[in-house]
Write an enzyme that holds these catalytic residues in place. Structure first.
Site, PDB file in Angstrom:
ATOM      1  CG  HIS A   1       0.860  14.848 -23.900  1.00 39.32           C
ATOM      2  ND1 HIS A   1       1.484  16.019 -23.955  1.00 39.32           N
ATOM      3  CD2 HIS A   1       1.482  13.849 -23.171  1.00 39.32           C
ATOM      4  CE1 HIS A   1       2.668  15.845 -23.727  1.00 39.32           C
ATOM      5  NE2 HIS A   1       2.861  14.671 -23.208  1.00 39.32           N
TER       6      HIS A   1
ATOM      7  CG  HIS B   1      -1.787  10.061 -24.725  1.00 39.78           C
ATOM      8  ND1 HIS B   1      -2.069  10.484 -23.510  1.00 39.78           N
ATOM      9  CD2 HIS B   1      -0.251  10.169 -24.440  1.00 39.78           C
ATOM     10  CE1 HIS B   1      -1.299  10.990 -22.687  1.00 39.78           C
ATOM     11  NE2 HIS B   1       0.132  10.772 -23.161  1.00 39.78           N
TER      12      HIS B   1
ATOM     13  CD  GLU C   1       6.645  15.412 -23.190  1.00 36.86           C
ATOM     14  OE1 GLU C   1       6.117  16.371 -22.990  1.00 36.86           O
ATOM     15  OE2 GLU C   1       6.163  14.189 -23.051  1.00 36.86           O
TER      16      GLU C   1
ATOM     17  CD  GLU D   1      -3.968  16.535 -15.792  1.00 34.59           C
ATOM     18  OE1 GLU D   1      -3.026  15.988 -15.715  1.00 34.59           O
ATOM     19  OE2 GLU D   1      -4.946  16.229 -16.635  1.00 34.59           O
TER      20      GLU D   1
ATOM     21  CE  LYS E   1       5.575  17.087 -14.546  1.00 29.04           C
ATOM     22  NZ  LYS E   1       5.292  15.686 -15.188  1.00 29.04           N
TER      23      LYS E   1
ATOM     24  CE  LYS F   1      -0.678  13.910 -14.497  1.00 26.21           C
ATOM     25  NZ  LYS F   1      -1.229  14.568 -15.941  1.00 26.21           N
TER      26      LYS F   1
ATOM     27  NE  ARG G   1       1.046  17.079 -13.181  1.00 27.27           N
ATOM     28  CZ  ARG G   1       1.482  16.158 -12.229  1.00 27.27           C
ATOM     29  NH1 ARG G   1       1.055  16.405 -11.064  1.00 27.27           N
ATOM     30  NH2 ARG G   1       2.341  15.393 -12.662  1.00 27.27           N
TER      31      ARG G   1
ATOM     32  CG  HIS H   1       5.415   9.585 -24.816  1.00 28.15           C
ATOM     33  ND1 HIS H   1       4.065   9.651 -24.888  1.00 28.15           N
ATOM     34  CD2 HIS H   1       5.638  10.641 -24.110  1.00 28.15           C
ATOM     35  CE1 HIS H   1       3.715  10.558 -24.111  1.00 28.15           C
ATOM     36  NE2 HIS H   1       4.551  11.446 -23.622  1.00 28.15           N
TER      37      HIS H   1
ATOM     38  CG  ASN I   1      -1.651  16.109 -20.116  1.00 24.16           C
ATOM     39  OD1 ASN I   1      -0.661  15.400 -20.256  1.00 24.16           O
ATOM     40  ND2 ASN I   1      -2.561  16.031 -19.317  1.00 24.16           N
TER      41      ASN I   1
ATOM     42  NE  ARG J   1      -4.080  -1.912   1.574  1.00 26.76           N
ATOM     43  CZ  ARG J   1      -4.013  -3.135   2.474  1.00 26.76           C
ATOM     44  NH1 ARG J   1      -3.458  -3.157   3.286  1.00 26.76           N
ATOM     45  NH2 ARG J   1      -4.940  -4.161   2.352  1.00 26.76           N
TER      46      ARG J   1
HETATM   47  P1  NAD Z   1      11.739   4.990 -22.323  1.00 29.98           P
HETATM   48  O1  NAD Z   1      11.566   5.104 -20.824  1.00 29.98           O
HETATM   49  O2  NAD Z   1      11.412   4.092 -23.170  1.00 29.98           O
HETATM   50  O3  NAD Z   1      13.306   5.304 -22.877  1.00 29.98           O
HETATM   51  C1  NAD Z   1      13.617   5.292 -24.266  1.00 29.98           C
HETATM   52  C2  NAD Z   1      14.595   4.372 -24.702  1.00 29.98           C
HETATM   53  O4  NAD Z   1      16.004   4.852 -24.413  1.00 29.98           O
HETATM   54  C3  NAD Z   1      14.516   3.194 -23.886  1.00 29.98           C
HETATM   55  O5  NAD Z   1      14.981   2.163 -25.013  1.00 29.98           O
HETATM   56  C4  NAD Z   1      15.778   3.078 -22.878  1.00 29.98           C
HETATM   57  O6  NAD Z   1      16.349   1.749 -22.802  1.00 29.98           O
HETATM   58  C5  NAD Z   1      16.841   3.985 -23.597  1.00 29.98           C
HETATM   59  N1  NAD Z   1      17.525   4.619 -22.379  1.00 29.98           N
HETATM   60  C6  NAD Z   1      17.105   5.433 -21.541  1.00 29.98           C
HETATM   61  N2  NAD Z   1      17.943   5.947 -20.996  1.00 29.98           N
HETATM   62  C7  NAD Z   1      19.232   5.804 -21.572  1.00 29.98           C
HETATM   63  C8  NAD Z   1      20.614   6.000 -21.612  1.00 29.98           C
HETATM   64  N3  NAD Z   1      20.894   6.972 -20.606  1.00 29.98           N
HETATM   65  N4  NAD Z   1      21.333   5.531 -22.395  1.00 29.98           N
HETATM   66  C9  NAD Z   1      20.896   4.624 -23.367  1.00 29.98           C
HETATM   67  N5  NAD Z   1      19.715   4.170 -23.366  1.00 29.98           N
HETATM   68  C10 NAD Z   1      18.886   4.803 -22.733  1.00 29.98           C
HETATM   69  O7  NAD Z   1      11.078   6.350 -23.105  1.00 29.98           O
HETATM   70  P2  NAD Z   1      11.055   7.857 -22.393  1.00 29.98           P
HETATM   71  O8  NAD Z   1      11.001   8.656 -23.594  1.00 29.98           O
HETATM   72  O9  NAD Z   1      12.111   8.054 -21.488  1.00 29.98           O
HETATM   73  O10 NAD Z   1       9.660   7.854 -21.618  1.00 29.98           O
HETATM   74  C11 NAD Z   1       8.454   7.591 -22.253  1.00 29.98           C
HETATM   75  C12 NAD Z   1       7.515   7.285 -21.273  1.00 29.98           C
HETATM   76  O11 NAD Z   1       7.069   8.435 -20.346  1.00 29.98           O
HETATM   77  C13 NAD Z   1       6.057   7.084 -21.980  1.00 29.98           C
HETATM   78  O12 NAD Z   1       5.522   5.943 -21.411  1.00 29.98           O
HETATM   79  C14 NAD Z   1       5.302   8.283 -21.338  1.00 29.98           C
HETATM   80  O13 NAD Z   1       3.679   7.898 -21.340  1.00 29.98           O
HETATM   81  C15 NAD Z   1       5.725   8.539 -19.780  1.00 29.98           C
HETATM   82  N6  NAD Z   1       5.749   9.947 -19.461  1.00 29.98           N
HETATM   83  C16 NAD Z   1       5.297  10.183 -18.189  1.00 29.98           C
HETATM   84  C17 NAD Z   1       5.054  11.151 -17.677  1.00 29.98           C
HETATM   85  C18 NAD Z   1       4.664  11.539 -16.227  1.00 29.98           C
HETATM   86  O14 NAD Z   1       4.461  12.683 -15.813  1.00 29.98           O
HETATM   87  N7  NAD Z   1       4.703  10.404 -15.570  1.00 29.98           N
HETATM   88  C19 NAD Z   1       5.420  12.544 -18.403  1.00 29.98           C
HETATM   89  C20 NAD Z   1       5.620  12.396 -19.668  1.00 29.98           C
HETATM   90  C21 NAD Z   1       5.956  11.057 -20.380  1.00 29.98           C
HETATM   91  N1  GLY Z   2       3.413  15.081 -17.964  1.00 26.22           N
HETATM   92  C1  GLY Z   2       1.903  15.555 -17.739  1.00 26.22           C
HETATM   93  C2  GLY Z   2       1.944  15.626 -16.326  1.00 26.22           C
HETATM   94  O1  GLY Z   2       3.218  15.275 -15.543  1.00 26.22           O
HETATM   95  O2  GLY Z   2       0.942  16.021 -15.709  1.00 26.22           O
END
Ligand code: NAD
Ligand code: GLY
Length: 372
Positions: free
Chosen positions: A251, A255, A189, A240, A230, A147, A244, A270, A248, A125
């Site tokens: 997005h 999405h 981003e 949100e 942020k 998030k 907030r 993404h 997006n 939890r």
């Molecule tokens: P990811 O985590 O898939 O990383 C991208 C690729 O880069 C992967 O293959 C990973 O192995 C590689 N990688 C990462 N760091 C590396 C490094 N230093 N050296 C070599 N390779 C490396 O993708 P991402 O673009 O980082 O994140 C996308 C995700 O984030 C999506 O799922 C999206 O929905 C989410 N997201 C979340 C929020 C939030 O607020 N929580 C905000 C924006 C995006």
């Molecule tokens: N990436 C959108 C949020 O964190 O609200």
């Protein structure tokens, strides 16, 4: 060696305030910083690529600081943000006897951060977690703000929780090993923050793009600036209920594109979807007479210069037709009583929340976009 460290404080209430540290070489000193959070054990959750590159640096640093460590590595890519990925991480944490007072440490991109954060929110939890983002996207966006979640076959991020990290450590040196395509994707981003409400930052990005990509000091400035922006939004509207949603921008389109391309990195990642989404949000705003067409053009030109896709016909294998895109958008978390809410813009740095957008207008826009 750690060069200069920028600290961005996130002053949330209820003992949930935390720092975001930004600087080159921070991973080597991660042990003492995490030990200061007073855990006994730390489970590092990563993906196989990042674990191979940085897993030992982090687990060694944690062990040197007297912490018991474990490493759980998932398959790289969006596919791991799934029920199966969630089960793998939760069962791994339980298997490694991670208790309430222990820590989960997310080492990787946004996929790992969202997945590990959700596992931390759910395990027993709720256990605390630390974000050590290694992609540009994760350093400027996903590691901050709490998030967490996974995807459902019905759509992106539909299962999750708000769970704030206790600390964020963004080592910008890790970006040196990030593939160029992923660096570019994260840049979408970065530009987004300027487009939302900071036209000066967007102009700064236009002037400093080459240095951000090359790894000069502009890279740290960009990461810290985005985290500051942020953090401000998150503190004012953590859940949100209002502003907030501006984060997006682009997005709703993005999405839908990710869903229609089956979350396959070979077709679209993404940040690339976000780049197309930002351009669509600006062109849609221009079409509705809200935004000067030249601003929409400036956004697309800059993202194209940054090496990002800007149009639907650039999605490898196709983006789906207007009806498929519209159907995918109906699963957006901003849908209320079936009406679509978009983030639109009156110009660069002038975005706003636009509820009650008629599906028909979106459909006509998409048909024209797909016609080219
Ligand atoms: P990811 O985590 O898939 O990383 C991208 C690729 O880069 C992967 O293959 C990973 O192995 C590689 N990688 C990462 N760091 C590396 C490094 N230093 N050296 C070599 N390779 C490396 O993708 P991402 O673009 O980082 O994140 C996308 C995700 O984030 C999506 O799922 C999206 O929905 C989410 N997201 C979340 C929020 C939030 O607020 N929580 C905000 C924006 C995006
Ligand atoms: N990436 C959108 C949020 O964190 O609200």
């Amino acid at each position: 060696m750690t060069a200069q460290i920028e600290t961005v404080h996130v002053p949330l209430d209820g003992g949930r305030a935390y720092d975001i540290l930004v600087g080159r070489g921070l991973l080597a000193g991660i042990g003492a910083r995490v030990a200061a959070l007073k855990a006994r054990a730390v489970a590092v959750v990563s993906d196989e690529t990042v674990a191979a590159e940085y897993g030992a640096t982090v687990t060694d640093a944690l062990a040197e600081a007297g912490l018991r460590t474990a490493l759980i590595a998932v398959t790289p890519g969006e596919g791991s943000k799934s029920y199966a990925g969630f089960a793998q991480v939760c069962d791994g944490l339980i298997g490694h006897r991670i208790e309430r007072g222990d820590l989960v440490l997310a080492l990787g991109g946004g996929v790992v951060g969202d997945l590990a954060g959700f596992a931390a929110a759910s395990l027993r939890r709720g256990v605390r977690f630390v974000q050590a983002p290694t992609s540009l996207l994760a350093q400027v966006d996903s590691s901050v703000g709490g998030k967490t979640g996974i995807n459902s076959p019905h759509g992106k991020n539909l299962v999750g929780a708000f769970h704030q990290p206790s600390l964020v450590i963004a080592d910008t040196a890790t970006l040196d090993t990030l593939p160029l395509r992923e660096l570019r994707a994260g840049y979408a981003e970065v530009a987004k923050y300027g487009l939302i409400d900071d036209p000066e930052f967007f102009a700064w990005c236009e002037a400093n793009l080459a240095e951000i990509y090359a790894g000069g000091p502009a890279r740290e400035t960009a990461v810290a600036s985005c985290c500051r922006a942020k953090a401000g939004v998150v503190v004012r509207d953590e859940r949100e209920d209002g502003e907030r949603a501006l984060l997006n921008l682009g997005h709703t389109f993005a999405h839908a594109l990710e869903r229609l391309t089956g979350y396959q990195a070979a077709r679209l990642v993404h940040g690339e979807a976000v780049a197309i989404g930002l351009c669509l949000a600006f062109r849609f705003s221009a079409r509705l007479g809200l935004c000067p067409g030249q601003d929409a053009g400036r956004v697309a030109n800059h993202l194209a210069l940054a090496g990002l896709p800007t149009r639907l016909d650039q999605v490898p294998g196709g983006s789906g037709d207007a009806d498929q895109l519209l159907d995918a958008m109906r699963q957006d978390k901003k849908v209320r009583d079936g009406a679509l809410t978009f983030i639109l813009a009156r110009g660069i740095g002038k975005s706003f929340i636009a509820p009650g957008i008629e599906a028909g207008a979106v459909r006509e826009f998409l048909v024209d976009e797909l016609r080219g």
